[in-house]
Design an enzyme around this catalytic site. Structure first.
Site, mmCIF file in Angstrom:
data_model
loop_
_atom_site.group_PDB
_atom_site.id
_atom_site.type_symbol
_atom_site.label_atom_id
_atom_site.label_comp_id
_atom_site.label_asym_id
_atom_site.label_seq_id
_atom_site.Cartn_x
_atom_site.Cartn_y
_atom_site.Cartn_z
ATOM 1 C CE LYS A 176 -0.636 1.116 5.355
ATOM 2 N NZ LYS A 176 -0.854 1.972 6.516
ATOM 3 C CD GLN A 184 -1.799 5.288 7.338
ATOM 4 O OE1 GLN A 184 -2.061 4.132 7.030
ATOM 5 N NE2 GLN A 184 -0.552 5.696 7.504
ATOM 6 C CG ASP A 186 -1.142 -0.877 12.109
ATOM 7 O OD1 ASP A 186 -0.332 -1.016 11.175
ATOM 8 O OD2 ASP A 186 -1.985 0.038 12.160
HETATM 9 N N1 GUN Z 1 1.485 5.683 10.011
HETATM 10 C C1 GUN Z 1 2.782 5.518 9.688
HETATM 11 N N2 GUN Z 1 3.110 4.209 9.727
HETATM 12 C C2 GUN Z 1 1.989 3.547 10.082
HETATM 13 C C3 GUN Z 1 1.691 2.161 10.266
HETATM 14 O O1 GUN Z 1 2.537 1.276 10.147
HETATM 15 N N3 GUN Z 1 0.413 1.892 10.607
HETATM 16 C C4 GUN Z 1 -0.529 2.837 10.782
HETATM 17 N N4 GUN Z 1 -1.749 2.475 11.141
HETATM 18 N N5 GUN Z 1 -0.288 4.131 10.608
HETATM 19 C C5 GUN Z 1 0.972 4.467 10.253
#
Ligand code: GUN
Length: 283
Positions: free
Chosen positions: A51, A95, A118
């Site tokens: 990211k 996350q 998200d």
């Molecule tokens: N963990 C696995 N996929 C995601 C996601 O799309 N966003 C977040 N915040 N955590 C994750």
């Protein structure tokens, strides 16, 4: 044929880079994304690094706050409150998964819905299900873009989503419905899964179990989207939920793992961050 999420993500990021440059002129600063990582789950560390790299490629200011796995829920909530109040922060991403002593729902609820890039906040989820303006979750958004890239005319098609998670299964089913597909959601309790998946013109698989979909479970000419990210226990290589090589011979096209859905999730996170920034601009 394989649909390259890698290539499509590069295209989307190049477009976003141009947009960010224009927005920077207009607003006097670039969009800002803050990512919070609690603990050091190896998969999460790798996602968070991806990211940050994508932010750099697009010109989004970014910061990753790494907290110890023993961080108390109250201090994480306090940090989120500070980021909510900070006008220079446009997007907040915590996350997942979080350590077991932290209540994920409480954390998601604490993020200002305008900064929830998200699309996990219950107000964003409700808005999605009611056709109201909202943040569309990144993986489902990326899947629709992949289907369109594959030239799939979704309207009227039979779509089967295998998996019913909050992050992928449920929202992608809703997006497919919004594109006028006839949608079935299958899951671990579905009887005779192959009978259901063989009906699918569009098959989206998001269960997190390798080998879930074999060639005999796929309708000839179907488009298959493999959302799984698993590590093969013998080779150590990444693999999806679908037997890619066997299914490739039956399907019209399929997304590979890696290089399919994953890069699109990150590109859509960039898009959501830019959109959160734009929504704040006086226009
Ligand atoms: N963990 C696995 N996929 C995601 C996601 O799309 N966003 C977040 N915040 N955590 C994750």
């Amino acid at each position: 044929m394989r649909i390259s999420g890698k290539e499509l993500s590069l295209k989307l990021k190049a477009e976003l880079k141009e947009k960010v440059a224009l927005l920077k002129k207009e607003a006097g600063r670039a969009p800002q994304l803050t990512v919070i990582l609690v603990g050091n789950n190896p998969a999460s560390v790798s996602y968070v690094t991806g990211k940050a790299k994508a932010c750099e490629a697009v010109g989004i200011d970014n910061r990753t706050i790494r907290l110890d796995a023993s961080t108390e829920e109250a201090s994480l909530l306090g940090l989120i409150a500070d980021l909510n109040a900070d006008e220079t922060v446009d997007g907040i991403l915590v996350q997942l998964p979080l350590p077991p002593h932290i209540d994920e729902n409480r954390v998601i609820d604490a993020i200002a819905k305008e900064k929830d890039v998200d699309g996990f906040h219950p107000l964003n989820v409700a808005a999605l299900w009611q056709h109201r303006p909202c943040t569309v979750p990144c993986t489902p958004k990326g899947i629709i873009k992949l289907l369109k890239e594959a030239g799939e005319d979704i309207a009227g098609k039979r779509a089967v989503v295998v998996g019913r998670s909050n992050i992928v299964g449920l929202p992608v089913a809703k997006l497919l419905l919004d594109e006028n597909a006839t949608v079935t959601i299958a899951h671990s309790r579905t009887r005779n899964l192959g009978e259901v998946t063989r009906e699918a013109d569009i098959l989206v698989v998001a269960v997190g179990r390798p080998g879930t979909i074999t060639a005999d479970m796929v309708k000839p000419g179907a488009v298959v989207i493999d959302v799984g990210v698993n590590r093969n226990s013998t080779t150590g290589k990444l693999c999806g939920d679908v037997d890619t090589e066997a299914v490739e011979a039956v399907a019209r096209c399929i997304t590979p793992v890696p290089g399919g859905v994953g890069p699109m999730t990150i590109a859509c996170l960039m898009e959501n961050t830019v959109e959160a920034f734009e929504a704040k601009l006086p226009r």
